[in-house]
Each structure stands twice: as C-alpha cells, then as structure tokens.
Motif scaffolding. Structure first.
Motif: not given
Length: 140
Positions: A68, A74, A96, A125
């Motif tokens: 992430r 990510g 996430r 996210h």
C-alpha cells in the motif's frame, strides 16, 4: 488471463490454492513468505494478491503495508486468507485489504471473492467513493 500471487508459507496450502485458481483460468505465482511476495509484486505486478498473515521474514500485515505504501503497486487488490487472525485484532480494520477470509475457507467463497475483486480491478483505499468491498462495508 488474470495473474494472482499467493503469499503462503505452508506448501500444502499453497499447492491447493494454486490448483483452485489455475482451474479457474488464472495464472498463479507463489511466494513462501512476505518478503519474497513483495519482490514478486514489484517484478510481476500481479492483478491480485492473496496473503496469509503468519509468515517468516515478513508477515502478511507488513506485506500489505509495504504494498500500500508504494505508488506503483499500492492499488493492487489484496485478500487476506489466514488462520492467524485473532478476534478484535485492530489491524483488521486498518490494514486496507479488500477482504479477510478465515481458513478453512470454502473454495467457492474464495473464488467468488477473488473474481469480484478482479472485476473491480486496481483501486484506492481510504478514500470516499472507493469501489473496495471492505471500504463499502465499513462506510455503511
């Protein structure tokens, strides 16, 4: 054809998961620990990552955080598939990841979750309007 990366330190479980996903028409990459998985994420850019939590060298939580944190990878959908999740673990709500499934998980449920995330594709996210199922279930 979707490319899926399995981060799983148990060889038997990894083989079963690989077989399930290959039968569903996916290309499967495997990593025996979180650090090897992170290297494969950067090298191969899989469409989706399925990770265990309890792994050597880098656990699943650290793997998710590292993925992430990188702007290039990510947005990769991530599914946690683990038997190491403790009830009330606060990391489950802040990691996430897109879905958390507990072992043993029925193959049809696992496949349905993975296919839903592959249809959504890469996504943000922690932002309003995220198409991530985990984000939608938290905001409702």
């Amino acid at each position: 054809m979707a490319v899926l990366l399995i981060a799983e330190d148990d060889e038997d479980i990894a083989m079963v998961l690989a077989r399930v996903f290959k039968r569903a028409g996916m290309t499967v990459l495997r990593a025996p620990d979180g650090l090897a998985a992170l290297e494969l994420v950067f090298q191969e850019r899989p469409d989706l990552l399925v990770t265990d939590l309890g792994m050597p060298r880098m656990d699943g939580w650290e793997l998710i955080e590292a993925v992430r944190a990188d702007p290039d990878v990510g947005r990769t959908p991530i599914v946690v598939l683990s038997g190491h999740l403790r009830p009330g673990d606060p990391r489950a709500g802040t990691a996430r990841c897109c879905a958390i499934l507990l072992k043993p998980c029925p193959n049809d449920q696992l496949l349905a979750t993975v296919q839903e995330l592959l249809e959504i594709g890469p996504h943000q996210h922690g932002t309003a309007g995220s198409p991530c199922p985990a984000e939608m279930s938290v905001s409702v």
